[in-house]
Design a protein around this motif. Sequence first.
Motif, PDB file in Angstrom:
ATOM      1  N   GLY A 259       1.044  -1.775  -0.180  1.00 18.70           N
ATOM      2  CA  GLY A 259       0.050  -0.205   0.056  1.00 18.70           C
ATOM      3  C   GLY A 259       0.866   1.193  -0.265  1.00 18.70           C
ATOM      4  N   HIS A 260       0.850   1.849  -1.002  1.00 20.98           N
ATOM      5  CA  HIS A 260       1.144   3.423  -0.892  1.00 20.98           C
ATOM      6  C   HIS A 260       0.272   4.383  -2.010  1.00 20.98           C
ATOM      7  N   ASP A 261      -1.191   4.293  -1.807  1.00 22.62           N
ATOM      8  CA  ASP A 261      -2.344   5.249  -2.115  1.00 22.62           C
ATOM      9  C   ASP A 261      -2.916   6.002  -0.908  1.00 22.62           C
ATOM     10  N   PHE A 262      -2.391   5.222   0.333  1.00 28.46           N
ATOM     11  CA  PHE A 262      -3.876   6.054   0.873  1.00 28.46           C
ATOM     12  C   PHE A 262      -3.081   7.398   1.875  1.00 28.46           C
ATOM     13  N   PRO A 263      -3.251   8.930   1.566  1.00 31.81           N
ATOM     14  CA  PRO A 263      -2.842   9.179   2.549  1.00 31.81           C
ATOM     15  C   PRO A 263      -3.520   9.672   3.644  1.00 31.81           C
ATOM     16  N   GLY A 264      -4.700   8.887   3.540  1.00 33.70           N
ATOM     17  CA  GLY A 264      -5.807   9.964   4.702  1.00 33.70           C
ATOM     18  C   GLY A 264      -5.809   8.019   5.006  1.00 33.70           C
TER      19      GLY A 264
END
Length: 351
Positions: A104-109
């Motif tokens: 997972g690298h796409d969930f900043p929130g």
Amino acid sequence: MKKDSQFDRRKFVKYSSALVTSSFLMPNINFGKGTNPDDEIIGHGDFKYKVKKEWGNQDPAKYPVKDCHEMVQDKKGRLILLTNETKNNVMFYDRSGKILKTWGHDFPGAHGLTLHEEGGEEFLYITDHNRHQVYKTTLDGKILLTLDYPKETGMYESADQYKPTETAIGPNGDIYVADGYGKSFVIQYSAKGEYIRHFGGKGDANDQLKQAHGVCLDTRKKGKPELLVTSRAAQEFKRFSLDGKHLETIQTPGCWICRPVIKGKNLYFAVIVTKSWKEYDGHVLILDKNNKAISSPGGSKPTYVDGKLQSSSHIGQTFMNPHDVCIDQDENIFVPQWASEKTYPILLERV
């Protein structure tokens, strides 16, 4: 583990702990020096725990975290952590605290993490309040379904107003999304992502919510599943029917509770704060099958006066903004924490 063997293990640990405690009655020139924080015992009644603050620690250069928001356990016994660190949003631990894999690298929130089994296979539901979306994924990170902001409700002018924080999955696969950092609605979808209805919303009415931070499916009443929804800013949680009808409000004074977590007949909450957001003054709250508080590890003993739970406060410095709880098969509690100086989850080992 069988119930009897688990009970015997607890009796042995309690007996061993009593022996350790009695040793402090003897003179000890090293008393107070080099105290191990893992020796701390917290909780009340039959729900007491030994604190293991080092359990989840990792090399931050290899496995960094920001806020450790939530944690669940899969059928293989792995503890799955969600963090908003995009170098490794999802981290798989074994029960000893070893990292097994990450993705997972796409969930900043990244905020809410729900595990649900469908047809013998387990899936994750992830909320991201920065991206204003909810995702259904495989345990390996493949995105199977994306829910965008609920414009079908007529309550949102743009995606920016929608900041989902949690999901719960109904017995028929319906998806309930709590918009905890947005307008505090709970939006119900079919298993395919089709809008069904919404309820709640910000307000003081019985069927409204103040910061709908968490939601879970409550199956403790045989044949009558319900929803539990956190109204965190009001320091209470509310029971709803699966079609959104308000059933009951249960107050937790002094407790800014995060998402509800069911284990057996008991209900668990992480209490992120009691009095001040400027201090680490949270704890854990445990309620019985009747939603009566029975233990608050890291906090004051639950007390009732004229049938009303009294305001809670923290004791000591066990936690740094506890944000969720995950209870394993031995009823140990794993606690990820928010805004805790990038610390890793800690373990409360039941004694």
